[in-house]
Design a protein around this motif. Structure first.
Motif, PDB file in Angstrom:
ATOM      1  N   ALA A 236       8.856  18.881 -12.071  1.00 29.47           N
ATOM      2  CA  ALA A 236       9.428  19.555 -13.240  1.00 29.47           C
ATOM      3  C   ALA A 236       8.382  20.369 -13.995  1.00 29.47           C
ATOM      4  N   LEU A 237       7.190  19.800 -14.212  1.00 28.88           N
ATOM      5  CA  LEU A 237       6.181  20.465 -15.031  1.00 28.88           C
ATOM      6  C   LEU A 237       5.501  21.614 -14.285  1.00 28.88           C
ATOM      7  N   ALA A 238       5.272  21.441 -12.980  1.00 28.82           N
ATOM      8  CA  ALA A 238       4.563  22.467 -12.213  1.00 28.82           C
ATOM      9  C   ALA A 238       5.485  23.528 -11.658  1.00 28.82           C
ATOM     10  N   ASP A 239       6.779  23.352 -11.866  1.00 27.10           N
ATOM     11  CA  ASP A 239       7.761  24.309 -11.355  1.00 27.10           C
ATOM     12  C   ASP A 239       7.548  24.561  -9.866  1.00 27.10           C
ATOM     13  N   MET A 240       7.372  23.477  -9.130  1.00 31.19           N
ATOM     14  CA  MET A 240       7.090  23.572  -7.696  1.00 31.19           C
ATOM     15  C   MET A 240       8.360  23.354  -6.877  1.00 31.19           C
ATOM     16  N   THR A 241       8.239  23.666  -5.602  1.00 32.85           N
ATOM     17  CA  THR A 241       9.364  23.456  -4.683  1.00 32.85           C
ATOM     18  C   THR A 241       9.599  21.966  -4.508  1.00 32.85           C
ATOM     19  N   ALA A 242      10.860  21.586  -4.381  1.00 31.41           N
ATOM     20  CA  ALA A 242      11.190  20.171  -4.216  1.00 31.41           C
ATOM     21  C   ALA A 242      10.597  19.640  -2.920  1.00 31.41           C
ATOM     22  N   LEU A 243      10.076  18.407  -2.971  1.00 33.04           N
ATOM     23  CA  LEU A 243       9.483  17.803  -1.783  1.00 33.04           C
ATOM     24  C   LEU A 243      10.566  17.435  -0.773  1.00 33.04           C
ATOM     25  N   PRO A 244      10.268  17.590   0.512  1.00 34.19           N
ATOM     26  CA  PRO A 244      11.250  17.201   1.535  1.00 34.19           C
ATOM     27  C   PRO A 244      11.381  15.683   1.636  1.00 34.19           C
ATOM     28  N   ALA A 245      12.421  15.259   2.307  1.00 31.44           N
ATOM     29  CA  ALA A 245      12.727  13.824   2.377  1.00 31.44           C
ATOM     30  C   ALA A 245      11.625  13.045   3.086  1.00 31.44           C
ATOM     31  N   TYR A 246      10.989  13.631   4.103  1.00 28.15           N
ATOM     32  CA  TYR A 246       9.941  12.903   4.833  1.00 28.15           C
ATOM     33  C   TYR A 246       8.749  12.604   3.925  1.00 28.15           C
ATOM     34  N   THR A 247       8.404  13.559   3.055  1.00 28.43           N
ATOM     35  CA  THR A 247       7.298  13.340   2.123  1.00 28.43           C
ATOM     36  C   THR A 247       7.643  12.232   1.145  1.00 28.43           C
ATOM     37  N   TRP A 248       8.886  12.230   0.684  1.00 22.91           N
ATOM     38  CA  TRP A 248       9.327  11.151  -0.204  1.00 22.91           C
ATOM     39  C   TRP A 248       9.200   9.794   0.497  1.00 22.91           C
ATOM     40  N   MET A 249       9.658   9.733   1.747  1.00 26.01           N
ATOM     41  CA  MET A 249       9.624   8.460   2.479  1.00 26.01           C
ATOM     42  C   MET A 249       8.174   7.990   2.680  1.00 26.01           C
ATOM     43  N   SER A 250       7.291   8.917   3.006  1.00 24.19           N
ATOM     44  CA  SER A 250       5.884   8.549   3.217  1.00 24.19           C
ATOM     45  C   SER A 250       5.247   8.059   1.926  1.00 24.19           C
ATOM     46  N   ALA A 251       5.561   8.741   0.810  1.00 23.60           N
ATOM     47  CA  ALA A 251       4.957   8.356  -0.470  1.00 23.60           C
ATOM     48  C   ALA A 251       5.450   6.991  -0.934  1.00 23.60           C
ATOM     49  N   LEU A 252       6.751   6.736  -0.797  1.00 21.70           N
ATOM     50  CA  LEU A 252       7.310   5.479  -1.302  1.00 21.70           C
ATOM     51  C   LEU A 252       7.058   4.300  -0.374  1.00 21.70           C
ATOM     52  N   SER A 253       6.727   4.565   0.886  1.00 21.65           N
ATOM     53  CA  SER A 253       6.418   3.454   1.791  1.00 21.65           C
ATOM     54  C   SER A 253       5.009   2.913   1.539  1.00 21.65           C
ATOM     55  N   PHE A 254       4.167   3.675   0.819  1.00 21.74           N
ATOM     56  CA  PHE A 254       2.804   3.211   0.562  1.00 21.74           C
ATOM     57  C   PHE A 254       2.774   1.927  -0.284  1.00 21.74           C
ATOM     58  N   PRO A 255       3.512   1.858  -1.440  1.00 25.15           N
ATOM     59  CA  PRO A 255       3.501   0.583  -2.179  1.00 25.15           C
ATOM     60  C   PRO A 255       4.017  -0.582  -1.360  1.00 25.15           C
ATOM     61  N   VAL A 256       4.976  -0.316  -0.469  1.00 26.34           N
ATOM     62  CA  VAL A 256       5.507  -1.393   0.371  1.00 26.34           C
ATOM     63  C   VAL A 256       4.427  -1.918   1.313  1.00 26.34           C
ATOM     64  N   SER A 257       3.726  -0.992   1.971  1.00 30.03           N
ATOM     65  CA  SER A 257       2.684  -1.412   2.916  1.00 30.03           C
ATOM     66  C   SER A 257       1.488  -2.029   2.213  1.00 30.03           C
ATOM     67  N   LEU A 258       1.312  -1.708   0.922  1.00 35.19           N
ATOM     68  CA  LEU A 258       0.153  -2.216   0.195  1.00 35.19           C
ATOM     69  C   LEU A 258       0.357  -3.646  -0.308  1.00 35.19           C
ATOM     70  N   LEU A 259       1.559  -3.960  -0.811  1.00 34.53           N
ATOM     71  CA  LEU A 259       1.761  -5.234  -1.498  1.00 34.53           C
ATOM     72  C   LEU A 259       2.622  -6.242  -0.743  1.00 34.53           C
ATOM     73  N   VAL A 260       3.632  -5.783  -0.016  1.00 32.29           N
ATOM     74  CA  VAL A 260       4.539  -6.733   0.625  1.00 32.29           C
ATOM     75  C   VAL A 260       3.838  -7.625   1.660  1.00 32.29           C
ATOM     76  N   PRO A 261       2.807  -7.150   2.407  1.00 32.56           N
ATOM     77  CA  PRO A 261       2.108  -8.064   3.326  1.00 32.56           C
ATOM     78  C   PRO A 261       1.517  -9.296   2.646  1.00 32.56           C
ATOM     79  N   VAL A 262       1.278  -9.215   1.338  1.00 31.01           N
ATOM     80  CA  VAL A 262       0.782 -10.402   0.630  1.00 31.01           C
ATOM     81  C   VAL A 262       1.791 -11.543   0.746  1.00 31.01           C
ATOM     82  N   LEU A 263       3.077 -11.214   0.661  1.00 30.37           N
ATOM     83  CA  LEU A 263       4.107 -12.251   0.786  1.00 30.37           C
ATOM     84  C   LEU A 263       4.116 -12.839   2.190  1.00 30.37           C
ATOM     85  N   ALA A 264       3.897 -11.987   3.214  1.00 24.80           N
ATOM     86  CA  ALA A 264       3.849 -12.484   4.589  1.00 24.80           C
ATOM     87  C   ALA A 264       2.676 -13.435   4.790  1.00 24.80           C
TER      88      ALA A 264
END
Length: 278
Positions: free
Chosen positions: A60-88
């Motif tokens: 919104a602030l940078a008036d940039m092009t919307a990110l594609p779905a693959y970029t969203w998936m890659s960005a949001l999978s990072f917290p999962v890969s970082l913290l969920v293995p602790v439970l395992a």
């Protein structure tokens, strides 16, 4: 003299086996319905929401092009890969640290059955958390397109989604294997994050793109490097790196998986089966 009558003995109740589905449900509750488990899941959910909010704010602030779905998936999978293995890791080490494994193996003497129940619970956790991350990514793709005033870019293929899910599950199983091998929470966490964040993310990846000899060695011993030709082959070819995604690429991938996932799981299972309960 009359004969003494003997009352018929009461038949002993037959022991019933604990259904495997019930064991999986119990292990799932041990992993997610404890204070530590709930805190880790809340932190993971908070980080996913924070990453999504930051991406939308920048859009919104940078008036940039919307990110594609693959970029969203890659960005949001990072917290999962970082913290969920602790439970395992904690689903194994907590019981041995607090000695509740004595109760578990008393109620279900088959240790191998307990190991498989924990393994299934960890696998389901990986699938569920990734499904949530992908779902939030889909919402973010639509919201980002609306903010940027463009059409949503759904560039996620089934192959990319499968590789992302497989990657998350493999790292969960790696943490689970380290936990069974070490049976100690701090040691398992240090080994897991030392390998994934220091060796793979920093050392192996950097040397791979700098030295030619590293391109021949590291794909055999690093899961991340071995996966790169299949996940980011086009980007690597654009950078002038030789991409091996044929039989040799799969041989490297399976060797690295066997080294960091298969070997800890096998040796860890043997230790759990043979360790003295005390």
């Amino acid at each position: 003299m009359s004969a003494v009558s003997v009352a018929p003995s009461t038949p002993m109740p037959t022991a019933t086996k604990v259904p495997f589905g019930r064991l999986v449900l119990v292990e799932w509750r041990k992993m997610t319905d404890t204070r530590a488990g709930r805190v880790m899941l809340m932190i993971t959910g908070g980080l996913i929401a924070l990453v999504a909010a930051v991406i939308l704010l920048i859009t919104a602030l940078a008036d940039m092009t919307a990110l594609p779905a693959y970029t969203w998936m890659s960005a949001l999978s990072f917290p999962v890969s970082l913290l969920v293995p602790v439970l395992a890791i904690m689903i194994v080490t907590q019981e041995w640290g607090q000695r509740t494994h004595m109760v578990t193996f008393t109620l279900e003497p088959s240790r191998l059955k307990i190991v498989f129940a924990k393994l299934v619970a960890v696998f389901v956790l990986g699938v569920v958390t990734m499904a949530i991350a992908v779902g939030i990514g889909a919402i973010g793709t639509v919201a980002g397109a609306a903010i940027a005033g463009s059409e949503a870019n759904w560039n996620v293929t089934g192959e990319a989604l499968a590789w992302t899910l497989a990657t998350q599950v493999l790292y969960l199983l790696m943490g689970f294997g380290f936990a069974m091998l070490l049976l100690n929470t701090p040691a398992a966490l240090v080994i897991y994050y030392g390998y994934t964040l220091i060796l793979e993310a920093s050392v192996f990846s950097a040397l791979y793109f700098i030295f030619d000899w590293a391109q021949n060695i590291f794909p055999w011993i690093s899961m991340q490097v071995a996966m790169m030709p299949f996940i980011a082959g086009n980007e690597m070819e654009a950078a002038g790196v030789t991409v091996e995604d044929g039989a040799l690429g799969y041989a490297r991938l399976f060797t690295s998986i066997a080294l960091w996932v298969g070997l800890p799981l096998v040796l860890g299972t043997m230790r759990v089966l043979k360790s003295e309960l005390k």
